[in-house]
Design an enzyme around this catalytic site. Structure first.
Site, PDB file in Angstrom:
ATOM      1  N   LYS A  63       0.843  -1.201   0.000  1.00 32.82           N
ATOM      2  CA  LYS A  63       0.000   0.000   0.000  1.00 32.82           C
ATOM      3  C   LYS A  63       0.881   1.255   0.000  1.00 32.82           C
ATOM      4  O   LYS A  63       0.680   2.166  -0.779  1.00 32.82           O
ATOM      5  CB  LYS A  63      -0.926  -0.028   1.219  1.00 32.82           C
ATOM      6  CG  LYS A  63      -1.831   1.168   1.301  1.00 32.82           C
ATOM      7  CD  LYS A  63      -2.773   1.069   2.484  1.00 32.82           C
ATOM      8  CE  LYS A  63      -3.486   2.398   2.682  1.00 32.82           C
ATOM      9  NZ  LYS A  63      -4.336   2.422   3.853  1.00 32.82           N
ATOM     10  N   GLU A 122      10.594  -4.843   4.182  1.00 34.71           N
ATOM     11  CA  GLU A 122      10.654  -6.234   3.737  1.00 34.71           C
ATOM     12  C   GLU A 122      10.298  -6.368   2.259  1.00 34.71           C
ATOM     13  O   GLU A 122      10.978  -7.051   1.483  1.00 34.71           O
ATOM     14  CB  GLU A 122       9.658  -7.091   4.547  1.00 34.71           C
ATOM     15  CG  GLU A 122       9.990  -7.240   6.012  1.00 34.71           C
ATOM     16  CD  GLU A 122       9.332  -6.174   6.886  1.00 34.71           C
ATOM     17  OE1 GLU A 122       9.138  -5.028   6.404  1.00 34.71           O
ATOM     18  OE2 GLU A 122       9.024  -6.492   8.047  1.00 34.71           O
ATOM     19  N   GLY A 131      -4.772  -1.851   5.150  1.00 35.66           N
ATOM     20  CA  GLY A 131      -3.981  -2.994   4.679  1.00 35.66           C
ATOM     21  C   GLY A 131      -4.655  -4.328   4.951  1.00 35.66           C
ATOM     22  O   GLY A 131      -4.772  -5.185   4.066  1.00 35.66           O
ATOM     23  N   ARG A 132      -5.139  -4.521   6.179  1.00 38.61           N
ATOM     24  CA  ARG A 132      -5.721  -5.820   6.535  1.00 38.61           C
ATOM     25  C   ARG A 132      -7.134  -6.006   6.003  1.00 38.61           C
ATOM     26  O   ARG A 132      -7.755  -7.042   6.218  1.00 38.61           O
ATOM     27  CB  ARG A 132      -5.648  -6.035   8.050  1.00 38.61           C
ATOM     28  CG  ARG A 132      -6.224  -4.908   8.883  1.00 38.61           C
ATOM     29  CD  ARG A 132      -5.818  -5.037  10.344  1.00 38.61           C
ATOM     30  NE  ARG A 132      -6.246  -3.926  11.167  1.00 38.61           N
ATOM     31  CZ  ARG A 132      -5.569  -2.785  11.320  1.00 38.61           C
ATOM     32  NH1 ARG A 132      -4.419  -2.617  10.682  1.00 38.61           N
ATOM     33  NH2 ARG A 132      -6.014  -1.834  12.101  1.00 38.61           N
ATOM     34  N   GLU A 154      -4.277  -6.843  15.079  1.00 40.02           N
ATOM     35  CA  GLU A 154      -3.794  -5.525  14.654  1.00 40.02           C
ATOM     36  C   GLU A 154      -4.934  -4.499  14.762  1.00 40.02           C
ATOM     37  O   GLU A 154      -4.709  -3.327  15.044  1.00 40.02           O
ATOM     38  CB  GLU A 154      -3.242  -5.572  13.214  1.00 40.02           C
ATOM     39  CG  GLU A 154      -2.296  -4.416  12.896  1.00 40.02           C
ATOM     40  CD  GLU A 154      -1.587  -4.548  11.552  1.00 40.02           C
ATOM     41  OE1 GLU A 154      -2.218  -4.290  10.520  1.00 40.02           O
ATOM     42  OE2 GLU A 154      -0.386  -4.899  11.529  1.00 40.02           O
ATOM     43  N   HIS A 166      -3.811 -33.230  17.446  1.00 38.88           N
ATOM     44  CA  HIS A 166      -2.645 -34.030  17.844  1.00 38.88           C
ATOM     45  C   HIS A 166      -1.511 -33.145  18.339  1.00 38.88           C
ATOM     46  O   HIS A 166      -0.358 -33.581  18.403  1.00 38.88           O
ATOM     47  CB  HIS A 166      -2.200 -34.901  16.666  1.00 38.88           C
ATOM     48  CG  HIS A 166      -3.267 -35.871  16.265  1.00 38.88           C
ATOM     49  ND1 HIS A 166      -3.390 -37.117  16.838  1.00 38.88           N
ATOM     50  CD2 HIS A 166      -4.301 -35.735  15.401  1.00 38.88           C
ATOM     51  CE1 HIS A 166      -4.440 -37.729  16.311  1.00 38.88           C
ATOM     52  NE2 HIS A 166      -5.017 -36.909  15.449  1.00 38.88           N
ATOM     53  N   LYS A 168       9.781  -0.730  13.975  1.00 37.25           N
ATOM     54  CA  LYS A 168      10.303  -0.346  12.639  1.00 37.25           C
ATOM     55  C   LYS A 168      11.385   0.728  12.804  1.00 37.25           C
ATOM     56  O   LYS A 168      12.439   0.664  12.182  1.00 37.25           O
ATOM     57  CB  LYS A 168       9.179   0.238  11.777  1.00 37.25           C
ATOM     58  CG  LYS A 168       8.245  -0.772  11.158  1.00 37.25           C
ATOM     59  CD  LYS A 168       7.298  -0.044  10.180  1.00 37.25           C
ATOM     60  CE  LYS A 168       6.123  -0.910   9.777  1.00 37.25           C
ATOM     61  NZ  LYS A 168       5.094  -0.177   9.030  1.00 37.25           N
TER      62      LYS A 168
HETATM   63  O1  F6P Z   1       2.513  -4.253   9.884  1.00 28.58           O
HETATM   64  C1  F6P Z   1       2.115  -2.954   9.649  1.00 28.58           C
HETATM   65  C2  F6P Z   1       1.544  -2.791   8.279  1.00 28.58           C
HETATM   66  O2  F6P Z   1       1.398  -1.418   8.076  1.00 28.58           O
HETATM   67  C3  F6P Z   1       0.224  -3.510   8.044  1.00 28.58           C
HETATM   68  O3  F6P Z   1      -0.857  -2.860   8.585  1.00 28.58           O
HETATM   69  C4  F6P Z   1       0.216  -3.633   6.586  1.00 28.58           C
HETATM   70  O4  F6P Z   1      -0.743  -4.536   6.157  1.00 28.58           O
HETATM   71  C5  F6P Z   1       1.629  -4.058   6.330  1.00 28.58           C
HETATM   72  O5  F6P Z   1       2.384  -3.309   7.254  1.00 28.58           O
HETATM   73  C6  F6P Z   1       2.149  -3.883   4.936  1.00 28.58           C
HETATM   74  O6  F6P Z   1       2.123  -2.543   4.538  1.00 28.58           O
HETATM   75  P1  F6P Z   1       2.275  -2.131   3.019  1.00 28.58           P
HETATM   76  O7  F6P Z   1       1.134  -2.717   2.269  1.00 28.58           O
HETATM   77  O8  F6P Z   1       2.250  -0.636   3.017  1.00 28.58           O
HETATM   78  O9  F6P Z   1       3.586  -2.666   2.516  1.00 28.58           O
END
Ligand code: F6P
Length: 540
Positions: free
Chosen positions: A197, A203, A254-255, A340, A371, A509
Site C-alpha cells: 500500500k 521487507e 492494509g488488513r 492488529e 494431535h 520499525k
Molecule cells: O505491519 C504494519 C503494516 O502497516 C500492516 O498494517 C500492513 O498490512 C503491512 O504493514 C504492509 O504494509 P504495506 O502494504 O504498506 O507494505
C-alpha cells in the site's frame, strides 16, 4: 458523534452483576438438559453460513444485556458511519470503506473509481491467465498485502487452473523465503507482483529489489512486462522501474485490502468471474450486518460474545480450528485482522482502557491441531473458547475420480466426525466417577484407581462455536471473511477503540532502522546492555 465506551454504559454494571449471579457458574450441559430447543434457539443463518452458538456460556438474559450494551454504545450509528465513509479512523483522519469495494455499482461511496479500478485489475488478471508465456507469478508483499491473498488463493485451490500456472507468495525479509521460490524459475516466464500500500515497507522493497536483480542476472529483458505493482503510492512504484501499477485509496486499510487491487493474485488464480463471486459473498454479509436485527445479526452476536468472554469471563485467547486444509492459513490471517485491529490500550480519546481488548487468536487446521495442542484445550487450566469451521461438501478437484474420490469422500466423513466430536468432548467432559468406571489399560500398578481416574477426567463445559459452510467457494469464503471483519468492528466499537490504525508496529520499525547500520559498523555505543550484548554476539 461521541459514543460511550462500554464501561461508561449503565448496562456494564448490570452485566457484571449478571456474571456474578449466573454467568460464572453457567453450565452449558445444564442449559441443554433444561432446554430441548437450545440448539434451534442458539443457531443462526447468515449468507452462506450456519452458525451454532448453542455450546457457548450464554443465555437469554445475558444476551439481552449485551444487546442493550451495544445499543448504549451506539453500535447502529457507528455501523452507519462505517458504511457511509465517515473518517472513523480518527488517528489517520481516514474513512474505512472496504465495504465499498464489494458493493454493486452505484450503491456505495466512490463507486465509479472502485468499478473502474476493479475492471482494470480483472482485465489484467485475465490477460495473465491467457498468456501461456507466464508460468509463474511471484507475489511479494507482507501483512495485509500478503496474508489475505495468500490465504484466499490457498483456500480456493480447487477453483484455480493450477496446472497452467504456479502462484508463489514471498513476504519475509528473510532470504530463506525468496531463495527457494526463485529456484528453478525462468525469468522470462515469471511475473512479479509487488504489493505494498505504502511502497515503503522494508521487507517488500528488499525482496522486490532482490527479485529485480535476480531477474536481470538471469537474462530477464523486460522489467516493464515482468514487474507490476499494486499500491496506493504509484509514484514510488514508478521510481522502482515499474510501469504497470494498480492504485488504490487511503481508505482501504492494509488488513482489509484483499478486495482491492491487492487481490490481483487471487484474480489471476481464480479468474474474474470467481473474483466477483468472492466480492458478492462479502457484500451479502455486508447487507446482513447492515440490516439484520441485532438479535439475529451474526457478526453482532459473535462480537458481543467476544466482549462477554474477554471482559466478564476473563478469557484471554480464542482458538480457531478450520476443518478444511485449504483454510490452514485462516488463523494467521485472523491474527492480523483481529489483533492488529483490536490490540489497543487506549480509547478513541487516548484514555488508558481499564479493561482488556483483543484476545490472542491462534489455531491450526483440524485434525492436525488435535494431535498438538487440543490436550490443553480439554484438560489445561485455562478456558479457551474454540471456533470450529466445517465444510459440508468437499471439493477435491476434477482430477479426483473413481476409487480415489470414494476414499476421499470417506475421509471427509472422518474429518466431520472429528470436528463434531471435539466440540462435543469440550462441552461434555468426563467426571472422575465416569473415569473410575472405565478400564484404564495403561495405568501403572503403583497408582491408585482414583489417581488414574483424575488424570483421565475432563472438566467439560468448555465453550465452542461451530461455523458451517455448505461448500468452500469464492462466494462462501467472501462471506466468511466479511463475517470476521464485522465481528472485529463490533467488539472494537463497544471497546471504544480505533480498530483501524496500527501505531503499535511503528516503534519496532524505527528501532530497526537505527540498528541496521550498527550491524555493519559494530557500534554499540548508547545501546542498552542486552541489545549491545546481543549485537556483539551476532557480529562475533
Ligand atoms: O505491519 C504494519 C503494516 O502497516 C500492516 O498494517 C500492513 O498490512 C503491512 O504493514 C504492509 O504494509 P504495506 O502494504 O504498506 O507494505
Amino acid at each position: 458523534m461521541q459514543h460511550p465506551r462500554c464501561d461508561q454504559s449503565p448496562t456494564w454494571a448490570l452485566l457484571q452483576a449478571q456474571y456474578q449471579a449466573s454467568g460464572a457458574a453457567f453450565d452449558v450441559r445444564q442449559a441443554f438438559a433444561t432446554d430441548a430447543t437450545r440448539f434451534e434457539r442458539w443457531s443462526f443463518e447468515a449468507p452462506e453460513l450456519f452458525v451454532d452458538l448453542s455450546k457457548n456460556r450464554i443465555d437469554a438474559p445475558t444476551l439481552a444485556l449485551l444487546l442493550q450494551l451495544a445499543r448504549d454504545c451506539g453500535l447502529a450509528s457507528q455501523r452507519a458511519s462505517l458504511f457511509k465513509g465517515d473518517p472513523i479512523n480518527l488517528t489517520e483522519g481516514r474513512a474505512v470503506l472496504h465495504t465499498a469495494l464489494r458493493a454493486p455499482a452505484g450503491s456505495a461511496p466512490f463507486s465509479d473509481e472502485v468499478q473502474a479500478s476493479l475492471a482494470r485489475m480483472l482485465a489484467f488478471a485475465e490477460s495473465v491467465r491467457a498468456d501461456d508465456g507466464i508460468t509463474d507469478v511471484v507475489h511479494i508483499g507482507i501483512g495485509g498485502s500478503d496474508l489475505g491473498p495468500a490465504m484466499v488463493v490457498q483456500a480456493l485451490q480447487a477453483f484455480t487452473d493450477a496446472g497452467r500456472r504456479r502462484l508463489h507468495f514471498v513476504s519475509n525479509v528473510d532470504g530463506h523465503d525468496l531463495a527457494p521460490v526463485l529456484q528453478g524459475l525462468n525469468a522470462n516466464r515469471t511475473l512479479f507482483v509487488i504489493a505494498s500500500k505504502t511502497f515503503t515497507t522494508q521487507e517488500t522493497l528488499a525482496n522486490a529489489e532482490a527479485a529485480k536483480a535476480w531477474f536481470l542476472a538471469q537474462g530477464g529483458t523486460d522489467v516493464g512486462r515482468h514487474f507490476v505493482a499494486t499500491s496506493s503510492n504509484t509514484a514510488a512504484a514508478q521510481a522502482f522501474g515499474i510501469h504497470t501499477s494498480f492504485g488504490f485509496w487511503d481508505w482501504v486499510g492494509g488488513r482489509y485490502s484483499l478486495w482491492s487491487v491487492i487481490g490481483l493474485p487471487i484474480a489471476i488464480a481464480i479468474g474474474a468471474d470467481a473474483f466477483r463471486e468472492l466480492l458478492a459473498g462479502a457484500h451479502d454479509m455486508d447487507e446482513h450486518f447492515a440490516q439484520a436485527p441485532l438479535e439475529r445479526n451474526v457478526p453482532v452476536l459473535l462480537g458481543l460474545l467476544d466482549v462477554w468472554y474477554r471482559n466478564f469471563h476473563g478469557f484471554t485467547s480464542r482458538s480457531v480450528a478450520p476443518y478444511h486444509q485449504g483454510l490452514r492459513r485462516l488463523p494467521a490471517y485472523l491474527q492480523q485482522l483481529e489483533m492488529e485491529s483490536n490490540g489497543k490500550g487506549v480509547d478513541r480519546e487516548g484514555q488508558v482502557l481499564p479493561y482488556g481488548t483483543s484476545p490472542v487468536v491462534w489455531g491450526e487446521a483440524g485434525t492436525n491441531g488435535q494431535h498438538a495442542y487440543f490436550q490443553m484445550l480439554h484438560q489445561g487450566t485455562d478456558v479457551i473458547p474454540v471456533e470450529f469451521i466445517a465444510v459440508k461438501t468437499p471439493h477435491h478437484g476434477p482430477h479426483v475420480q473413481g476409487a480415489l474420490a470414494e476414499r476421499l469422500q470417506d475421509q471427509h466423513r472422518k474429518l466431520l466426525a472429528n470436528c463434531l466430536a471435539q466440540s462435543q468432548a469440550l462441552m461434555q467432559g468426563k467426571t472422575v466417577e465416569e473415569a473410575l468406571n472405565e478400564k484404564a489399560p495403561t495405568a501403572s500398578a503403583s497408582l491408585g484407581r482414583l489417581t488414574v481416574a483424575r488424570h483421565r477426567s475432563f472438566p467439560g463445559n468448555r465453550p465452542s462455536t461451530t461455523i458451517l459452510l455448505a461448500q468452500l467457494t469464492p462466494r462462501s469464503l467472501g462471506a466468511l471473511i466479511a463475517l470476521y471483519e464485522h465481528r472485529v468492528f463490533v467488539s472494537g466499537a463497544l471497546w471504544g477503540i480505533n480498530s483501524f490504525d496500527q501505531w503499535g508496529v511503528e516503534l519496532g520499525k524505527a528501532l530497526c532502522s537505527s540498528l541496521l547500520p550498527r550491524l555493519s559498523s559494530g557500534d554499540v555505543q548508547g545501546l542498552d546492555g542486552s541489545t549491545a550484548g546481543l549485537l556483539k554476539r551476532v557480529l562475533g
